[in-house]
Write a protein that holds these residues in place. Structure first.
Motif, short mmCIF file in Angstrom:
data_model
loop_
_atom_site.label_atom_id
_atom_site.label_comp_id
_atom_site.label_asym_id
_atom_site.label_seq_id
_atom_site.Cartn_x
_atom_site.Cartn_y
_atom_site.Cartn_z
N VAL A 63 -34.12 119.88 51.37
CA VAL A 63 -33.73 119.63 52.75
C VAL A 63 -32.80 118.43 52.80
O VAL A 63 -33.20 117.32 52.40
CB VAL A 63 -34.95 119.40 53.65
N GLU A 64 -31.57 118.66 53.29
CA GLU A 64 -30.60 117.57 53.44
C GLU A 64 -30.72 116.95 54.83
O GLU A 64 -31.12 117.62 55.79
CB GLU A 64 -29.15 118.07 53.25
N SER A 65 -30.31 115.71 54.92
CA SER A 65 -30.23 115.02 56.20
C SER A 65 -29.20 113.92 56.10
O SER A 65 -28.79 113.54 54.99
CB SER A 65 -31.59 114.46 56.61
N GLY A 66 -28.79 113.39 57.26
CA GLY A 66 -27.89 112.25 57.27
C GLY A 66 -26.46 112.54 57.64
O GLY A 66 -25.65 111.60 57.76
N LEU A 85 -26.32 110.35 52.91
CA LEU A 85 -26.99 111.64 52.91
C LEU A 85 -28.23 111.57 52.04
O LEU A 85 -28.25 110.87 51.03
CB LEU A 85 -26.05 112.73 52.39
N SER A 86 -29.24 112.33 52.44
CA SER A 86 -30.47 112.42 51.66
C SER A 86 -30.79 113.88 51.38
O SER A 86 -30.45 114.76 52.17
CB SER A 86 -31.64 111.79 52.41
N CYS A 87 -31.45 114.11 50.26
CA CYS A 87 -31.91 115.46 49.89
C CYS A 87 -33.32 115.31 49.35
O CYS A 87 -33.52 114.71 48.30
CB CYS A 87 -30.99 116.06 48.85
N THR A 132 -36.28 112.70 45.66
CA THR A 132 -35.22 112.59 46.65
C THR A 132 -33.94 112.10 45.99
O THR A 132 -33.97 111.23 45.12
CB THR A 132 -35.63 111.65 47.78
N TYR A 174 -29.79 110.85 46.92
CA TYR A 174 -28.99 110.26 47.99
C TYR A 174 -27.50 110.34 47.64
O TYR A 174 -27.12 110.43 46.48
CB TYR A 174 -29.36 108.79 48.20
N THR A 196 -25.61 120.01 55.28
CA THR A 196 -25.51 119.10 56.40
C THR A 196 -24.03 118.83 56.67
O THR A 196 -23.25 118.61 55.74
CB THR A 196 -26.28 117.78 56.14
#
Length: 123
Positions: free
Chosen positions: A5-8, A20-22, A77, A79, A117
């Protein structure tokens, strides 16, 4: 099965920064190489950077010096610190990982992708 799951992602002005984070979750035995890819509209998906399980990194020429990939193995995780963003960095950024997974049938390696993302660089 392991999920990424990516975010950022988001909208940022030229010259700005994003992180970005994964995050990986599921039946993880070990995460091998991880990487960030991106796909701009009308273009093929391209490798941005990848990082080995021991921390060795490699970058595309277009991002070298502006992007920094890192990982926290304890948190499963990865980044991507993105600095000095340019409009041509606009793309959907995808997380990829080669994961050794546990299942009822044993242990096997799988190539997993996140859902992506969006990063948009515009004034």
């Amino acid at each position: 099965q392991v999920q990424l799951v990516e975010s950022g992602g988001g909208l940022v002005q030229p010259g700005g920064s994003l992180r970005l984070s994964c995050a990986a979750s599921g039946s993880i035995f070990k995460i091998n190489t991880m990487g960030w890819y991106r796909q701009a509209p009308g273009k093929q998906r391209e490798l941005v950077a990848h990082i080995s399980s021991s921390g060795s990194t490699n970058y595309a020429d277009s991002v070298n010096g502006r992007f920094t990939i890192s990982r926290d193995n304890a948190k499963n995780t990865m980044y991507l610190q993105i600095n000095s963003l340019k409009p041509e960095d606009t793309a959907v950024y995808y997380c990829n990982a080669n994961v050794r997974e546990l299942s009822r049938t044993g242990i096997a390696d799988y190539d997993r992708w996140g859902q992506g993302t969006q990063v948009t660089v515009s004034s």
